[in-house]
Design a protein around this motif. Structure first.
Motif, short mmCIF file in Angstrom:
data_model
loop_
_atom_site.label_atom_id
_atom_site.label_comp_id
_atom_site.label_asym_id
_atom_site.label_seq_id
_atom_site.Cartn_x
_atom_site.Cartn_y
_atom_site.Cartn_z
N GLU A 120 0.83 -1.20 0.00
CA GLU A 120 0.00 0.00 0.00
C GLU A 120 0.87 1.25 0.00
OE1 GLU A 120 -3.22 0.39 -0.40
OE2 GLU A 120 -3.34 -1.79 -0.70
N GLN A 121 1.92 1.25 0.82
CA GLN A 121 2.82 2.40 0.87
C GLN A 121 3.61 2.54 -0.43
OE1 GLN A 121 2.55 0.07 3.23
NE2 GLN A 121 1.76 1.20 5.01
N ALA A 124 1.28 3.81 -3.11
CA ALA A 124 1.03 5.25 -2.95
C ALA A 124 2.16 6.07 -3.53
CB ALA A 124 0.84 5.57 -1.46
N LYS A 127 2.07 5.72 -7.44
CA LYS A 127 0.96 6.47 -8.04
C LYS A 127 1.27 7.96 -8.14
CE LYS A 127 -3.28 5.60 -6.86
NZ LYS A 127 -4.49 5.33 -6.04
N SER A 128 2.25 8.41 -7.37
CA SER A 128 2.63 9.82 -7.42
C SER A 128 3.54 10.10 -8.61
CB SER A 128 3.35 10.22 -6.13
OG SER A 128 4.62 9.59 -6.04
N ASP A 218 -6.50 -0.04 -8.92
CA ASP A 218 -5.74 0.80 -7.99
C ASP A 218 -4.61 1.56 -8.67
OD1 ASP A 218 -7.30 0.18 -5.86
OD2 ASP A 218 -5.98 -1.38 -5.05
#
Length: 224
Positions: A120-121, A124, A127-128, A218
């Motif tokens: 998840e981290q 994240a 995705k940036s 996602d």
């Protein structure tokens, strides 16, 4: 006889023998030359188990894509079985270390990857980065191809309900899919399937480890 060369000769006839001859006999006299290249070990040396593990880990780390045990063995010039033993030891070492990394078999080779509990981290962060994003249309098309392959464009259209030419081109450009030949039907349309690059990007050993549709979504980013 020395390791480099040994010459035994007692008659003038022996002098006529080629310097490259391995053994020759003239009447009762013998001439024998051992080629030094046969007795030298080219690029090989004794490697301890600890050093072999360290070298194997270093090669896996620097490899641009998952590297196989055979490739590692060819580079180090040791038996493949020894490398596979070293890899097993490394897998155990990473698992017992409980760190953020693990050694995973991906797309027929080995790669150092992040642990699932930290995805998840990691997601994240990825995705940036714009370069890590695909449009929803591309992701939907990729999902259809991944789960239905080999599949044609008309079949993708039937499932998605919309045309996918732009998405197909994007996925081909990113080398996530490849052509799989033509289907023996009317018009013989091209069939598509996922590539090795797809397995690498999604961290999969093979297609049996395909992520859920939610995992594809996602990763959705900006528009094409």
């Amino acid at each position: 006889m020395s390791a480099l060369s040994a010459i035994r000769r007692t008659s003038p006839a022996a002098k006529l023998m080629s310097n490259q001859a391995k053994a020759a006999t003239a009447v009762d006299d013998e001439v024998e030359i051992v080629d030094s290249s046969d007795s030298e070990i080219q690029g090989q040396r004794e490697i301890s188990d600890t050093e072999l593990c360290s070298i194997t880990e270093a090669l896996i780390f620097v490899a641009d894509e998952p590297i196989s045990a055979k490739m590692i063995a060819d580079v180090i010039k040791v038996d493949r079985d020894l490398v596979e033993t070293a890899i097993s030891a490394l897998v155990t070492k990473y698992d017992e270390g409980n760190g953020g990394l693990q050694l995973r078999e991906i797309a027929g080779g080995w790669q150092i990857a992040t642990r699932a509990e930290f995805h998840e981290q990691v997601r994240a962060y990825l995705k940036s980065k714009p370069s890590a994003k695909l449009s929803l249309a591309s992701l939907e098309t990729l999902a259809v191809i991944a789960y239905k392959q080999p599949v044609t464009v008309p079949e993708i259209l039937e499932i998605r309900g919309v045309q996918s030419p732009s998405a197909i081109k994007t996925l081909l450009d990113k080398r996530l899919i490849v052509a799989k030949g033509r289907k023996e039907t009317v018009g013989r349309p091209m069939m598509y399937g996922t590539s090795k690059e797809f397995l690498i990007q999604f961290g999969l050993k093979d297609l049996t480890e395909l992520p859920s549709i939610e995992d594809f979504q996602d990763l959705a980013g900006g528009s094409e």
